[in-house]
Design an enzyme around this catalytic site. Structure first.
Site, PDB file in Angstrom:
ATOM      1  N   LYS A   1       0.853  -1.201   0.000  1.00 34.11           N
ATOM      2  CA  LYS A   1       0.000   0.000   0.000  1.00 34.11           C
ATOM      3  C   LYS A   1       0.883   1.242   0.000  1.00 34.11           C
ATOM      4  O   LYS A   1       1.911   1.277   0.694  1.00 34.11           O
ATOM      5  CB  LYS A   1      -0.902  -0.030   1.239  1.00 34.11           C
ATOM      6  CG  LYS A   1      -1.979   1.053   1.263  1.00 34.11           C
ATOM      7  CD  LYS A   1      -2.914   0.847   2.455  1.00 34.11           C
ATOM      8  CE  LYS A   1      -4.036   1.869   2.494  1.00 34.11           C
ATOM      9  NZ  LYS A   1      -4.980   1.643   3.605  1.00 34.11           N
TER      10      LYS A   1
ATOM     11  N   SER B   1     -10.022  -0.994   6.789  1.00 34.01           N
ATOM     12  CA  SER B   1      -9.489  -0.862   5.428  1.00 34.01           C
ATOM     13  C   SER B   1      -8.735  -2.059   4.884  1.00 34.01           C
ATOM     14  O   SER B   1      -8.346  -2.052   3.720  1.00 34.01           O
ATOM     15  CB  SER B   1      -8.577   0.354   5.348  1.00 34.01           C
ATOM     16  OG  SER B   1      -9.351   1.495   5.268  1.00 34.01           O
TER      17      SER B   1
ATOM     18  N   SER C   1      -9.886   1.368   2.530  1.00 42.91           N
ATOM     19  CA  SER C   1      -9.049   2.185   1.685  1.00 42.91           C
ATOM     20  C   SER C   1      -7.914   1.426   0.985  1.00 42.91           C
ATOM     21  O   SER C   1      -7.306   1.974   0.061  1.00 42.91           O
ATOM     22  CB  SER C   1      -8.435   3.307   2.531  1.00 42.91           C
ATOM     23  OG  SER C   1      -7.569   2.746   3.512  1.00 42.91           O
TER      24      SER C   1
HETATM   25  N1  GLN Z   1     -13.275   3.445   5.953  1.00 42.77           N
HETATM   26  C1  GLN Z   1     -12.732   3.905   7.200  1.00 42.77           C
HETATM   27  C2  GLN Z   1     -12.432   5.377   7.106  1.00 42.77           C
HETATM   28  O1  GLN Z   1     -12.683   5.923   6.096  1.00 42.77           O
HETATM   29  C3  GLN Z   1     -11.532   3.109   7.564  1.00 42.77           C
HETATM   30  C4  GLN Z   1     -10.288   3.592   6.975  1.00 42.77           C
HETATM   31  C5  GLN Z   1      -9.103   2.742   7.311  1.00 42.77           C
HETATM   32  O2  GLN Z   1      -9.225   1.688   7.934  1.00 42.77           O
HETATM   33  N2  GLN Z   1      -7.954   3.228   6.916  1.00 42.77           N
HETATM   34  O3  GLN Z   1     -11.965   5.976   8.008  1.00 42.77           O
END
Ligand code: GLN
Length: 468
Positions: free
Chosen positions: A72, A171, A147
Site C-alpha cells: 500500500k 481498510s 481504503s
Molecule cells: N473506511 C474507514 C475510514 O474511512 C476506515 C479507513 C481505514 O481503515 N484506513 O476511516
C-alpha cells in the site's frame, strides 16, 4: 483471473525449471495487461534483479523466498515514491524502509511495487485516491472496497501472492470481503507501524491480504514482533502461526459468539443468508454458539469517527508545504494554499471534523466522551471473550456497490459498521471469503478474538475455511 498459490509456485521452482525470476516476469506482464484496474502506482525498478538474486543464492531458512508482495502506498519503501494516494505527496521519495519492508526483504520476499489507496487511507471504496479509483477485479464498475483498494485487487486479480495494507477502521477487512480474499488486521502493537504514514495512530495497524491462510500465516510470522523503532509494539517476538495453522483444530472444542437477531436487521439479504448458512453448517460440525449482544454497538461509528478524525487532524498538520510534499506559492499564505490545493475533499472533511471535536468548547462533549465509550467497548469485548473463543460476524452489512453510487459521506461511514470496533479495542480481526450474492458478488465473514490471540484466530479461520 485467479488468485496465486504461493505453495504451488515454490513447489514448481523446486521441482521444475521454473524460477522466481520467471514467475515475477509473468506477473509484470499480467500487471501491464491489467492496467485498467488502476492497481499499481509505481513499480519496483529492480524487481527482476531482486528475483534473480533470490534464485541465485541459497537462502536457507528464508520463510518468504520468492513471494511477491504489493505494498500500500502509505508504507515507506526505498527506491519508489510514496504518495499516500494524495497530490500532497505526489513526488515524495521516502528515505528509509518501514520495518515491515525490511523484514519482508530479509525473509526473501520480492517487493513488486506500490499500490493505489484512498487518499491518506480515508475511505471505504477506493474512490478518493488522487490517482483515480481502483476497479473491482471481477465486476467492472463496482468498487473493490477501501481504503486498501489496490492491495486487495492485487491479490484478488492474481497480480501478487500477498500484499500489505493498513487498517484503521476496516481498510484491510472490508476490501478483502468485497474482493473474495482473506484480510487480516492483527492486534494493535503486533506489527510495527514504523514507516507507516499515520492516519489515526491509536487505531492504525498494518494488515495482510492473501488468497489462503497458510500464506497469511507465513507473512504474519515474518513481519510481526517487537520493534525498537515503534514503542507501541508489544514486547513479544515474532508470531509463530505457520505451524499452528497446519495442525487441525477440533471444531467440537470451539465456542463462537454470534450476533442476536436485532443486530442483523440492517443486513443485506444475501449477507444474512451467508451468515446464517455458515452458522448452520458449523453447528452441524459440532461448534457451539452463544448469542451475544455487543454492548455499545450504537456507539461504534460515532466513537470511531470522533477519535479517527481528531487524531488525523493532528497527524496531517505536518503537511504544510514547508518541509516536503506539495507546495503552492500562488498566494502569500503558502501553507493555506498548499493544504487547500494539495488535499482532496474527504481529507479536508476529516481535518475539519477533527479540529472541531478537539476545539476547546467541544472537547469534553465529543473527544472525552468518545474516550469513555472506547473503554466501555473494550470491556464489552472482554466479557464476550470470557465466554467464547471468538466472535463471528459479517465483515460488512452490504454488498460491493457501484462506483459513484454512495454520495453521502455519512452513508459511506456506515459501511464500516462491523469493522471499526476491533480497531477501537485493538483486538485482532480477519475477514474470510464465505459466499456470494445472487449476482455472484463476493461476501466476507469476520472473526474477532481477544487481544494478542492472533495465532489462535488464524488457526480458527483455517479450520472454518477448510470445512466450508
Ligand atoms: N473506511 C474507514 C475510514 O474511512 C476506515 C479507513 C481505514 O481503515 N484506513 O476511516
Amino acid at each position: 483471473m485467479q488468485v496465486l498459490d504461493y505453495a504451488q509456485d515454490v513447489h514448481s521452482v523446486q521441482e521444475t525449471t521454473q524460477t522466481f525470476a520467471g514467475i515475477t516476469e509473468q506477473l509484470i506482464k499480467r500487471i501491464n495487461d491489467q492496467q485498467s484496474l488502476n492497481v499499481f502506482l509505481s513499480m519496483n525498478p529492480n524487481v527482476i534483479q531482486d528475483a534473480q538474486s533470490i534464485d541465485q543464492h541459497n537462502h536457507e531458512g528464508m520463510s518468504l523466498k520468492g513471494m511477491t508482495i504489493a505494498v500500500k502506498d502509505n508504507i515507506s519503501t526505498t527506491g519508489m515514491p510514496m504518495t499516500c494516494g494524495s497530490k500532497m505527496l505526489e513526488h515524495f521519495q521516502p528515505m528509509y524502509d518501514a520495518t515491515v519492508i525490511e523484514r519482508l526483504k530479509k525473509n526473501g520476499a520480492i517487493i513488486l511495487g506500490k499500490v493505489n489507496m484512498d487518499e491518506f487511507a480515508m475511505g471505504s471504496s477506493g474512490e478518493t485516491s488522487y490517482f483515480g479509483p481502483t476497479d473491482h477485479p471481477q465486476f467492472p464498475g463496482y468498487v473493490p472496497g477501501g481504503s486498501s483498494s489496490g492491495s486487495a485487487v492485487s491479490v484478488a486479480a492474481g497480480l501478487s501472492h500477498a500484499s500489505l495494507g493498513s487498517d484503521t477502521g476496516g481498510s484491510v477487512r472490508q476490501p478483502a470481503a468485497f474482493c473474495g480474499i482473506y484480510g487480516f488486521k492483527p492486534s494493535y502493537g503486533r506489527i510495527s507501524r514504523y514507516g507507516l504514514t499515520a492516519f489515526a495512530s491509536s487505531l492504525d495497524q498494518i494488515g495482510i491480504f492473501s488468497g489462503d491462510v497458510a500464506t497469511m500465516a507465513l507473512v504474519f510470522d515474518a513481519i510481526s514482533g517487537h520493534d525498537s523503532h515503534d514503542s507501541t509494539t508489544d514486547p513479544r517476538p515474532a508470531a509463530q502461526s505457520s505451524e499452528m495453522v497446519k495442525k487441525p483444530l477440533d471444531l467440537q472444542t470451539l465456542t463462537l459468539a454470534i450476533l442476536p437477531e436485532q443486530e442483523l436487521m440492517g443486513l443485506d439479504n444475501d449477507v444474512r443468508r451467508v451468515y446464517e448458512e455458515l452458522v448452520r453448517k458449523l453447528t452441524a460440525l459440532g461448534v457451539k454458539f452463544i448469542h451475544q449482544a455487543i454492548p455499545g454497538s450504537k456507539a461504534w461509528i460515532p466513537t470511531y469517527y470522533i477519535l479517527a478524525t481528531a487524531e488525523a487532524s493532528s497527524n496531517l498538520a505536518r503537511f504544510d508545504g514547508v518541509r516536503y510534499g506539495w507546495r503552492d506559492s500562488s498566494s502569500n499564505d503558502m501553507t493555506t494554499a498548499s493544504r487547500s490545493s494539495g488535499f482532496g475533499m474527504e481529507v479536508k472533511r476529516r481535518i475539519m471534523l477533527g479540529t472541531y471535536v478537539l476545539s476547546s468548547g467541544y472537547y469534553e462533549a465529543y473527544y472525552v466522551k468518545a474516550q469513555k465509550a472506547r473503554r466501555a467497548i473494550v470491556q464489552g469485548y472482554s466479557s464476550i471473550f470470557s465466554k467464547a473463543d471468538a466472535l463471528l460476524l459479517p465483515t460488512t452489512a452490504g454488498l460491493p456497490f457501484k462506483r459513484g453510487e454512495i454520495k453521502n459521506p455519512l452513508e459511506m461511514y456506515l459501511s464500516d459498521y462491523f469493522t471499526v470496533s476491533a480497531n477501537i479495542a485493538g483486538i485482532p480481526a480477519i475477514s474470510f471469503p464465505a459466499g456470494n450474492s445472487s449476482e455472484g458478488l463476493p461476501i466476507g465473514m469476520q472473526l474477532q478474538t481477544a487481544l494478542m490471540n492472533d495465532e489462535v484466530l488464524l488457526a480458527i479461520t483455517q479450520a472454518i475455511s477448510s470445512v466450508h
